[in-house]
Design a protein around this motif. Structure first.
Motif, short mmCIF file in Angstrom:
data_model
loop_
_atom_site.label_atom_id
_atom_site.label_comp_id
_atom_site.label_asym_id
_atom_site.label_seq_id
_atom_site.Cartn_x
_atom_site.Cartn_y
_atom_site.Cartn_z
N UNK A 15 42.50 47.22 54.63
CA UNK A 15 41.13 47.38 54.24
C UNK A 15 40.46 45.94 54.09
N UNK A 16 41.06 45.03 53.36
CA UNK A 16 40.34 43.76 53.07
C UNK A 16 40.40 42.97 54.48
N UNK A 17 41.30 43.19 55.38
CA UNK A 17 41.24 42.40 56.81
C UNK A 17 40.33 42.94 57.45
N UNK A 18 39.91 44.37 57.68
CA UNK A 18 39.06 45.14 58.04
C UNK A 18 37.68 44.68 57.65
N UNK A 19 37.38 44.50 56.40
CA UNK A 19 36.08 44.14 55.80
C UNK A 19 35.78 42.86 56.10
N UNK A 20 36.85 41.94 56.26
CA UNK A 20 36.46 40.49 56.49
C UNK A 20 36.02 40.43 58.03
N UNK A 21 36.66 41.28 58.98
CA UNK A 21 36.34 41.06 60.43
C UNK A 21 34.90 41.78 60.45
N UNK A 22 34.67 42.95 59.87
CA UNK A 22 33.58 43.53 59.91
C UNK A 22 32.33 42.62 59.44
N UNK A 23 32.61 41.69 58.37
CA UNK A 23 31.61 40.93 57.85
C UNK A 23 31.09 39.95 58.88
#
Length: 573
Positions: A229-237
């Protein structure tokens, strides 16, 4: 735009399906442009007060273009799906061929979940890149160029405004590509870890339940899911900044061009038709850019997954086929001063091991866990190459023999028999695919499994569940023995073949093994010493070395390690 040479070469020659996608995409774009031109002409005539009758044929042609566009959209979608399936089929074929080339030794050093992620999810992630993103990139380069050339003949200022906006949309977000590549790789690695751990839990669910360890593994999966989740949110950011810039350009570009054209209409610099052409054609200029933005995220997932695919395809096999294979001779097995270290380990698993097994002789290798017994089997089958010394069959070093010839010489009955999804007959016939039904039945009878199979609802056509878990350990072992009998190889390896069965199952298996070993060179790897007493010779290993060698009576008479192991097992029996 993310056009990577690595991805262009990954799927092989896809020029024809890719070109077909691009041609159909251009045809669809041409239909949109033609529709826009017709609408502009119709509106211009109506605004000039010519009346509806002056647009009759234009309306007819508009209906024809709309119908043609619908047909072209269907064809383009079919072509995109075919391209996607062709790419996935080719890439998976390359990966499976590579895994076969890498051999079993490679898979023993890797997590099965990691390999599965590359083979399944990694390949699926390529679909959008090849079938959607790449054709759209070509459309972005070709479609708007033609429209801008035409607009420049009607209104150079509007064409220039649209061109500048297009360049900003294409170039601006690329400043974030390096950061996005890093975040995408982190996201894919986090996904791979979660997928691998999830597969481990699914395969080991029975063990986890038995040891009441589900809560601990649940925490592990929760942690992996949070990392994803954290990696996905960083990528989405990062990707949302890119999307915001693109979306702003897609909205501002047509609005700015139409606004400037409207002001110039008011000043008399352009006519009504030109304003309407700018209105409809500006939208068509930015349409492929909007599609590119839509497929951009899916395309980037494909780029992230391609690194793992590329890494797997570049892996060097642990063993190589000889340039000029030599035929193997008689079924005499020789281990000549063999030393072997597993990759990444300093301590040898086998050290200075020398043993000759004559044709037709049965030799048992025993010893405590970790002594190096099963490593000998891996070296004989050439899953790994020895670090020092050599392994020979009939006087020919196994490194000089073709792998197919080598493994055709050796039949294996392992401790953990793997049964594939299919019928019982299919699993027995794995020993020899061209075997007839009568041969399968005869092998099953010799392996003491026929009566059980005959009693199944569909006999030999009964479906076997995944890994054969609906059969007992002894039944699976007897299926494996039937396979070995059907293969009729001159060398037989029994690797802990009775270690996981009860006394009744062991008796049936031993009876079957007495038939399968007759006349064959046999290497028996065993932990249960009661199963090897009839061997011609027994080799006791410890710490990768031979400590004692002789038949059962000789070794018992020496009162050494072998005698102590026998005594210890008799006490615990």
């Amino acid at each position: 735009m993310m056009v990577h040479r690595r991805l262009l070469t990954l799927a092989g020659d896809i020029r024809f399906p890719l070109a077909l996608n691009i041609v159909l995409g251009l045809a669809v774009a041409a239909a949109y442009i033609t529709q826009g031109l017709l609408v502009a002409q119709i509106l211009a005539r109506l605004l000039d007060g010519r009346g509806l009758e002056s647009t009759t044929w234009l309306l007819v042609w508009l209906a024809v273009v709309v119908a043609a566009r619908l047909v072209l959209l269907v064809l383009a979608e079919v072509a995109a799906q075919r391209t996607a399936h062709a790419v996935k089929e080719r890439v998976r074929g390359r990966l499976y061929d590579k895994l076969l080339h890498l051999g079993p030794g490679y898979l023993t050093l890797k997590r099965s979940g990691d390999v599965r992620t590359v083979l399944v999810d990694g390949v699926e992630a390529l679909e959008a890149y090849y079938s959607r993103y790449l054709p759209t990139v070509a459309l972005c380069l070709l479609g708007p160029s033609g429209i801008l050339i035409y607009l420049a003949t009607r209104d150079p200022i509007s064409a220039a405004i649209i061109a500048v906006c297009i360049v900003l949309i294409l170039v601006g977000p690329r400043l974030l590509d390096r950061m996005l590549a890093q975040k995408g790789a982190e996201n894919w690695e986090a996904y791979g870890r979660l997928s691998s751990d999830y597969l481990d839990v699914m395969q080991g669910m029975t063990t986890l339940k038995a040891f009441n360890a589900t809560a601990r593994e649940r925490l592990t999966l929760s942690r992996r899911a949070e990392e994803l989740r954290e990696a996905t949110m960083r990528q989405l950011g990062v990707s949302l900044v890119d999307s915001a810039v693109t979306t702003f350009g897609l909205l501002a570009g047509p609005a700015l061009a139409v606004g400037v054209a409207a002001m110039r209409l008011a000043s008399g610099s352009v006519d009504t038709l030109t304003l309407l052409l700018v209105l409809v054609l500006a939208r068509e200029c930015f349409r492929p850019l909007g599609d590119l933005s839509k497929y951009w995220h899916a395309g980037y997932i494909g780029i992230s997954s391609s690194k793992q695919i590329h890494d797997l395809l570049r892996e060097k096999p642990l063993v190589e086929e000889p340039a000029r294979p030599r035929p193997l001779g008689a079924a005499r097995v020789t281990f000549d001063n063999v030393t072997f270290r597993y990759p990444g380990r300093e301590r040898p698993a086998v050290r200075g091991f020398t043993l000759d097994i004559e044709p037709g002789e049965t030799v048992a290798v025993v010893g405590p866990s970790g002594a190096g017994k099963s490593t000998l089997v891996a070296l004989l089958l050439r899953y790994f190459d020895v670090t020092e010394g050599g392994v020979r069959i009939g006087g020919v070093n196994v490194r000089e023999a073709a792998l197919t010839d080598l493994r055709a010489m050796v039949a294996v009955v392992a401790q953990d028999t793997y049964l594939f999804t299919g019928t019982v007959a299919d699993n027995i016939r794995l020993g020899r695919r061209d075997a007839g039904d009568e041969e399968v039945v005869e092998a099953a009878k010799a392996a003491n499994i026929h009566d059980f199979v005959a009693g199944l609802p569909d006999g030999y056509a009964t479906a076997v569940s995944e890994r054969g878990l609906t059969l007992s350990g002894g039944q699976r072992q007897r299926v494996a023995i039937a396979r070995a009998l059907l293969a009729d190889a001159p060398i037989l390896v029994l690797d802990e073949a009775t270690s996981s069965v009860d006394a009744a199952g062991e008796a049936l298996i031993q009876d079957a093994l007495s038939r399968v070993t007759a006349g064959r060179t046999t290497l028996v790897v065993a932990h249960r010493l009661s199963t090897v007493r009839a061997a011609d010779r027994i080799v006791l290993m410890r710490d990768g070395e031979i400590r004692e060698i002789g038949d059962h009576h000789e070794l018992m008479g020496r009162d050494g390690d072998y005698a102590r192991l026998v005594a210890a097992q008799e006490v615990t029996a």
